[in-house]
Scaffold this active site. Structure first.
Site, short mmCIF file in Angstrom:
data_model
loop_
_atom_site.label_atom_id
_atom_site.label_comp_id
_atom_site.label_asym_id
_atom_site.label_seq_id
_atom_site.Cartn_x
_atom_site.Cartn_y
_atom_site.Cartn_z
N LYS A 143 0.82 -1.20 0.00
CA LYS A 143 0.00 0.00 0.00
C LYS A 143 0.86 1.26 0.00
O LYS A 143 0.41 2.34 -0.37
CB LYS A 143 -0.89 0.02 1.26
N GLY A 144 2.09 1.16 0.48
CA GLY A 144 2.89 2.33 0.83
C GLY A 144 3.10 3.37 -0.25
O GLY A 144 3.23 4.54 0.04
N GLU B 182 8.05 2.58 -5.66
CA GLU B 182 8.04 2.04 -4.30
C GLU B 182 8.19 3.16 -3.29
O GLU B 182 8.70 4.24 -3.61
CB GLU B 182 9.19 1.00 -4.19
N ASP C 80 14.59 -0.57 2.29
CA ASP C 80 15.22 -0.69 3.61
C ASP C 80 16.34 -1.74 3.49
O ASP C 80 17.44 -1.41 3.04
CB ASP C 80 14.12 -1.07 4.60
N LYS D 69 17.16 3.74 2.64
CA LYS D 69 18.00 3.75 3.85
C LYS D 69 19.25 2.94 3.53
O LYS D 69 19.32 1.75 3.80
CB LYS D 69 17.28 3.06 5.02
N PHE E 187 12.80 4.61 11.71
CA PHE E 187 11.52 4.16 11.20
C PHE E 187 10.64 5.39 10.96
O PHE E 187 10.39 6.17 11.87
CB PHE E 187 10.83 3.19 12.17
N ASP F 144 3.32 3.62 6.69
CA ASP F 144 2.52 3.38 7.88
C ASP F 144 3.32 2.84 9.04
O ASP F 144 4.42 2.30 8.88
CB ASP F 144 1.42 2.36 7.58
N ARG G 71 -0.57 6.92 7.38
CA ARG G 71 -0.29 7.06 5.93
C ARG G 71 -0.71 8.43 5.40
O ARG G 71 -0.19 8.89 4.40
CB ARG G 71 -1.04 5.98 5.13
#
Ligand code: IMP
Ligand code: MG
Length: 183
Positions: free
Chosen positions: A45-46, A101, A105, A133, A154, A161, A167
């Site tokens: 979903k991001g 995207e 990470d 990152k 984070f 989220d 979000r």
């Protein structure tokens, strides 16, 4: 208590985000033509907020489609064990594909996605991520477009989220430790 009270600090303010999305789109505009008619693959979903802003700054003809990927792991660390919950509607054979995207990470999720999509023989496969990152990377994935490199924290907001919340924040922020612990 408001959603905003859970935010310890804003890492990337809204105006900086918006300006960078626009300049990323300009970079991407130099790469593709109408004839390429590329497919933008939004990883849900991001990446939905990022895609929604990015697509409106793209000047060439393109199509969008969506994939839902699940990764098993704790809520703030991805395990690299990945599963496709929703796949693309059509074949990408011979198509120019740009993956959109939210964040890279460890790189495990994107490594899985690119390996999977490569087996479908696209004409080209590129990656555009809003955030990266680099200090967390475990698998090297070649990134074509990166919005921002961020430290090992984070982050939430602009599509990202924590436990499905935050979000809708219009900036990228870091949560207070108590907001992470109490859920
Ligand atoms: P990777 O497989 O370790 O690269 O993790 C990628 C996925 O983990 C991203 O698509 C996000 O869904 C999630 N993720 C990694 N870091 C963060 C973060 O700081 N905030 C929110 N989600 C994150
Ligand atoms: Mg994601």
């Amino acid at each position: 208590m408001s959603l905003y009270d859970d935010v310890a600090n804003i890492l990337i303010p809204e105006d900086v985000l918006q300006a960078r999305v626009r300049s990323l789109a300009e970079e991407i505009n130099r790469l593709y033509t109408d004839e390429d008619f590329p497919l933008l693959v939004c990883i849900l979903k991001g990446a939905f907020v990022f895609l929604a802003d990015l697509t409106r700054h793209l000047a060439f003809r393109h199509e969008v489609d969506f994939m839902v990927i699940s990764s098993y792991g704790s809520r703030t660390v991805s395990s690299g064990v990945v599963r496709i919950l929703l796949d693309l509607e059509r074949s990408i054979e011979g198509r120019h594909v740009l993956i959109v995207e939210d964040i890279i990470d460890t790189g495990r999720t994107m490594d899985y996605i690119t390996r999977n999509l490569q087996t479908r023989h696209p004409a080209s496969l590129r990656i555009c991520t809003l955030l990266s990152k680099p200090s967390r990377r475990e698998v090297d994935v070649p990134l074509d477009f990166v919005g921002f490199e961020i430290p090992d924290e984070f982050v939430v907001g602009y599509g990202l989220d924590f436990a499905e919340a935050y979000r809708n924040l219009p900036f990228i922020g870091v949560l207070k430790p108590e907001a992470i612990q109490c859920q």
